[in-house]
Write an enzyme that holds these catalytic residues in place. Structure first.
Site, short mmCIF file in Angstrom:
data_model
loop_
_atom_site.label_atom_id
_atom_site.label_comp_id
_atom_site.label_asym_id
_atom_site.label_seq_id
_atom_site.Cartn_x
_atom_site.Cartn_y
_atom_site.Cartn_z
N ASP A 248 73.43 20.84 31.51
CA ASP A 248 73.69 19.46 31.91
C ASP A 248 74.67 19.47 33.09
O ASP A 248 74.44 20.15 34.09
CB ASP A 248 74.22 18.69 30.69
CG ASP A 248 74.48 17.22 30.93
OD1 ASP A 248 73.52 16.44 30.93
OD2 ASP A 248 75.66 16.85 31.12
N HIS B 127 67.06 17.30 25.19
CA HIS B 127 68.09 17.60 26.18
C HIS B 127 69.10 18.64 25.72
O HIS B 127 69.60 19.42 26.52
CB HIS B 127 68.82 16.31 26.53
CG HIS B 127 69.86 16.49 27.60
ND1 HIS B 127 69.53 16.80 28.90
CD2 HIS B 127 71.22 16.41 27.56
CE1 HIS B 127 70.64 16.90 29.63
NE2 HIS B 127 71.67 16.67 28.84
#
Length: 323
Positions: A113, A295
């Site tokens: 991320d 994610h």
């Protein structure tokens, strides 16, 4: 303000506070017996070094000296009050400071991320300090003709959370701080059903939603580690990384945009972040893997993530020995 205790982290390494680049970083270290083979793991938002808990034993066993900072703004690390102290120059400078502290010329860097964004930038700005790149979720971001927030505002509008963080400073921070448990419980989900985006700002919606969607990514105990950490730090430090995106765009103006290091890119097939099809043009030595998850890749599919990373690293070692 409450700070997390070491006991909360179970078998995770105990932290050391290390002074680098004008701040104190809370650093978790394992595999010191493997000194000389460093690998630095960089978390994202709204995360914590603890997000790499499943990778530590596997990397130590494979012979790596594992270094995991809570980056500035997170955990017990320093949380500067000046927004510009979270720009890419400061964030990459912290990682360079860690290399210098441990006496390393370079290291393998792993990012997830926002941590991936920092690793991409570190490799562009200081290529001699990075020997290999492994990034999860966030692919290389091309520096376009317009600063990133300006571009996002035109394309996605004022409510897009990147834009909102910049144009309405303090609004989201306050709501997320007031709803820490709700926000973290609601964002750390997997198998979330596909649906049209809600109106409004997504991070604020998550913080205020009474019921989470999908399934939890982590146990109640693991979630409590995050909640306790953010009770101490709050969210403003992490959000300030977003508030420097246009500043970072200017920093990268004169940088060669091609990354020459061997690189592994791991996508989550169910992640909302799209793949970057032109990745090989900017990262010619890239290998791409897609795992069937969302994610939070290294927490959703820890074994598959570990195997992907270790297989690739072993392949790189063989290539290195043959050269």
């Amino acid at each position: 303000m409450k700070r997390k205790s070491n006991a909360d982290l179970n078998d995770f390494p105990n932290p050391t506070m290390i002074a680098v680049n004008g701040v104190q970083l809370e650093v978790f270290e394992a595999g010191r017996e493997n000194v000389g083979k460093p690998i630095v793991l960089c978390h994202g938002f709204p995360e914590h070094a603890y997000s790499w808990r499943y990778q530590v034993p596997a990397l130590v066993k494979a012979g790596y000296h594992v270094i995991i900072p809570n980056q500035r703004g997170y955990g017990n690390s320093s949380c500067p009050t000046v927004v510009t102290e979270y720009d890419i120059e400061h964030l990459t400078g912290d990682l360079l400071g860690l290399l210098d502290y441990y006496g390393y010329k370079d290291a393998t860097f792993v990012g997830h991320d926002w941590g991936a964004n920092v690793v991409w930038s570190l490799t562009l700005l200081h290529p001699t300090r990075v020997n290999k790149v492994i990034n999860l979720s966030l692919p290389y971001q091309v520096r376009g003709e317009k600063p990133w927030i300006e571009w996002m505002e035109e394309v996605f509008g004022m409510d897009f959370y990147f834009v909102h963080f910049n144009r309405q400073p303090g609004v989201a921070d306050k709501i997320m701080d007031e709803n820490k448990f709700n926000f973290l419980r609601n964002i750390y989900r997997k198998n979330v059903p596909l649906q049209a985006p809600e109106p409004g700002m997504s991070m604020i919606n998550l913080a205020q939603a009474e019921k989470p969607l999908g399934d939890p990514v982590m146990s109640d105990h693991d979630l409590s580690v995050y909640v306790s950490a953010f009770e101490g730090s709050g969210f403003t430090g992490g959000i300030n990384w977003y508030r420097n995106l246009d500043r970072n765009w200017h920093f990268l103006a004169e940088v060669n945009p091609i990354i020459q290091q061997p690189t592994l890119m791991i996508y989550g097939g169910q992640d909302m972040i799209p793949k970057f099809e032109q990745l090989p043009e900017f990262v010619p030595q890239v290998e791409v893997i897609t795992l069937d998850c969302g994610h939070w890749i290294q927490q959703e599919m820890p074994e598959e993530t570990n195997q992907s990373i270790l297989n690739w690293l072993e392949k790189q070692d063989i290539v290195g020995q043959s050269n």
